[in-house]
Design a protein around this motif. Structure first.
Motif, short mmCIF file in Angstrom:
data_model
loop_
_atom_site.label_atom_id
_atom_site.label_comp_id
_atom_site.label_asym_id
_atom_site.label_seq_id
_atom_site.Cartn_x
_atom_site.Cartn_y
_atom_site.Cartn_z
N SER A 279 1.00 -1.18 0.06
CA SER A 279 -0.06 -0.01 -0.07
C SER A 279 0.81 1.33 -0.12
O SER A 279 0.40 2.41 -0.51
CB SER A 279 -0.94 0.13 1.29
OG SER A 279 -0.31 0.05 2.39
N LYS A 280 2.21 1.24 0.30
CA LYS A 280 2.93 2.33 0.43
C LYS A 280 3.23 2.82 -1.03
O LYS A 280 3.47 4.02 -1.26
CB LYS A 280 4.35 1.71 0.76
CG LYS A 280 4.50 1.42 2.35
CD LYS A 280 4.35 2.50 3.17
CE LYS A 280 4.54 2.28 4.44
NZ LYS A 280 4.00 2.96 5.73
N LEU A 281 2.75 2.06 -2.26
CA LEU A 281 2.96 2.67 -3.37
C LEU A 281 1.94 3.52 -3.72
O LEU A 281 2.38 4.68 -4.50
CB LEU A 281 2.47 1.53 -4.43
CG LEU A 281 3.41 0.22 -4.75
CD1 LEU A 281 2.80 -0.92 -5.42
CD2 LEU A 281 4.73 0.60 -5.27
N ASN A 282 0.92 3.85 -2.86
CA ASN A 282 0.07 4.91 -2.88
C ASN A 282 0.52 6.39 -2.39
O ASN A 282 -0.16 7.43 -2.84
CB ASN A 282 -1.54 4.85 -2.16
CG ASN A 282 -2.44 3.85 -3.02
OD1 ASN A 282 -2.28 3.75 -4.38
ND2 ASN A 282 -3.07 2.96 -2.34
N GLU A 283 1.69 6.09 -1.82
CA GLU A 283 2.31 7.31 -1.01
C GLU A 283 3.42 7.67 -1.86
O GLU A 283 3.99 8.67 -1.25
CB GLU A 283 2.63 7.08 0.46
CG GLU A 283 1.41 6.36 1.38
CD GLU A 283 1.88 5.98 2.49
OE1 GLU A 283 3.17 6.12 2.81
OE2 GLU A 283 1.30 5.23 3.29
N LEU A 284 3.72 7.07 -2.78
CA LEU A 284 5.12 7.41 -3.76
C LEU A 284 4.81 7.78 -5.14
O LEU A 284 3.70 7.62 -5.50
CB LEU A 284 5.65 6.18 -3.85
CG LEU A 284 6.27 5.75 -2.25
CD1 LEU A 284 7.09 4.09 -2.46
CD2 LEU A 284 7.33 6.58 -1.53
N LEU B 180 2.89 4.57 -13.23
CA LEU B 180 2.87 5.39 -11.75
C LEU B 180 2.49 4.20 -10.74
O LEU B 180 1.89 3.30 -10.63
CB LEU B 180 1.58 6.34 -11.83
CG LEU B 180 1.65 7.48 -12.89
CD1 LEU B 180 0.63 8.30 -13.10
CD2 LEU B 180 2.85 8.33 -12.74
N PRO B 181 3.21 4.57 -9.65
CA PRO B 181 3.00 3.48 -8.49
C PRO B 181 1.47 3.31 -8.30
O PRO B 181 1.19 2.12 -7.77
CB PRO B 181 3.49 4.47 -7.27
CG PRO B 181 4.75 5.21 -7.86
CD PRO B 181 4.17 5.55 -9.12
N ALA C 214 -3.30 -0.37 -8.05
CA ALA C 214 -4.56 -0.79 -8.65
C ALA C 214 -4.58 -1.93 -9.29
O ALA C 214 -5.55 -2.61 -9.28
CB ALA C 214 -4.89 0.39 -9.39
N GLY C 215 -3.46 -2.30 -10.11
CA GLY C 215 -3.55 -3.34 -11.32
C GLY C 215 -3.32 -4.48 -10.47
O GLY C 215 -4.05 -5.75 -10.49
N GLY D 181 -0.82 -8.40 -12.28
CA GLY D 181 -1.79 -7.33 -12.17
C GLY D 181 -2.50 -7.37 -13.17
O GLY D 181 -2.25 -7.98 -14.55
N LEU D 182 -3.55 -6.43 -13.15
CA LEU D 182 -4.36 -6.20 -14.48
C LEU D 182 -4.21 -4.98 -15.04
O LEU D 182 -4.02 -3.92 -14.53
CB LEU D 182 -5.91 -6.33 -14.27
CG LEU D 182 -6.62 -7.31 -13.68
CD1 LEU D 182 -8.03 -7.33 -13.24
CD2 LEU D 182 -6.29 -8.75 -14.37
#
Length: 249
Positions: A119-124, A142-143, A148-149, A201-202
C-alpha cells in the motif's frame, strides 16, 4: 528452571525462523510439462485459493543483472507454468532470433501481511528528474496504477470470475510476457536492490500482465528520499509493466 526458560526461548526463536523461511519457496525453471499444464489448467476455486497465497515471484538482482548483461541477449521472457494449483514463473533471456541464452529460477514469496508494504505505492511518486530512454518511458507505470492493477488481479481471484478471460487472448492462454533486456538493465543497476519482484496485475484492458518492482533486502518496495530542484520527498525506483503477452506477440 533456567534450562526450561532457555529451551522455551530457543523454541520461540526456531518457530520464528521457520515462519520466516516458510514465506518463501524455491521454484525451479518452468519445465515443458508445466508449460503445457498451464495452457489447459482449470482456473477454478482451487486455483484461486492457492494463487491468492502468492505475493510475488522474486528474482535475485545479482542473477538478473548477469542475465541481462549477457552478450546477445536482447529480450527477457517471463515464462508461465502450472503446478500444485499455482502459476510458476521463470525467466529466460533470448537473442533476436528467439534462441534461449540464459535462465533464472524464481523464489515464490508468500507473505500474508504484505498488503501493508504494498500500500506504500499509494504514497510514492516517480522521479520527474530521472533521465529515461523513450523505451523505458513507454513501459513506466505510476505507483498508484501499479497498486490498482495488483489489487485488480487479487479481486479476480477472490471472485473466481473471468479468470480464463483475463489470462488469455482470443481464447488462447498467455504463454509468456516479454520485455527488452535494456529496460530491465535500468532496474538492476540501481543501488541497494536485493530482488526484482514480479507481481501479477491487470492492465487498463483488464488483462493479466507482469509488474516489475524493485525490492530491498526485506522485500519491501524500495524508495529513495531526494531533495533536488523540482521535487522533494520519497520517490520510487521505476515500476515497469511487461506489456507484451504471447499470444498475440
Amino acid at each position: 528452571m533456567k534450562k526450561t526458560i532457555l529451551f522455551a526461548v530457543s523454541a520461540m526463536f526456531l518457530m520464528f525462523s521457520c515462519q520466516k523461511d516458510n514465506s518463501q519457496e524455491e521454484s525451479g525453471v518452468v519445465s515443458a510439462a508445466q508449460k503445457e499444464n498451464w495452457l489447459s489448467a482449470n482456473l477454478d476455486s482451487k486455483f484461486a485459493n492457492s494463487q491468492k497465497q502468492v505475493t510475488a515471484y522474486l528474482f535475485a538482482n545479482e542473477e538478473m543483472s548477469k542475465l541481462v548483461k549477457t552478450p546477445n541477449i536482447t529480450e527477457v521472457r517471463f515464462v508461465l507454468g502450472y503446478e500444485s494449483n499455482t502459476i510458476q514463473v521463470s525467466i529466460v533471456g533470448v537473442d533476436k532470433s528467439g534462441k534461449e541464452l540464459g535462465k533464472i529460477n524464481s523464489t515464490i514469496l508468500k507473505e500474508s501481511n504484505y498488503e501493508a508494504k504494498l500500500s506504500k505505492l499509494n504514497e510514492l511518486s516517480v522521479s520527474k528528474t530521472n533521465k529515461r530512454t523513450p523505451l523505458v518511458s513507454e513501459h513506466l507505470l505510476l505507483p498508484k496504477d501499479a497498486y490498482a492493477g495488483i489489487l485488480g488481479w487479487k479481486e479476480k481471484l477472490n471472485s473466481v470470475k473471468d479468470l480464463d478471460e483475463v489470462t488469455s487472448y482470443d481464447g488462447l492462454r498467455f504463454r509468456h510476457f516479454s520485455l527488452e533486456s535494456s529496460i530491465v538493465e535500468t532496474m538492476v543497476n540501481k543501488a541497494n536492490t536485493a530482488n526484482i519482484g514480479v507481481f501479477f496485475g491487470l492492465n487498463p484492458k483488464g488483462k493479466v500482465t507482469t509488474i516489475l518492482i524493485s525490492l530491498d533486502k526485506n522485500n519491501a518496495v524500495k524508495k529513495t528520499s531526494i531533495t533536488s530542484k523540482g521535487e522533494t520527498g520519497d520517490v520510487l525506483d521505476d515500476v515497469l509493466d511487461g506489456v507484451r503477452p504471447s499470444p498475440p506477440y
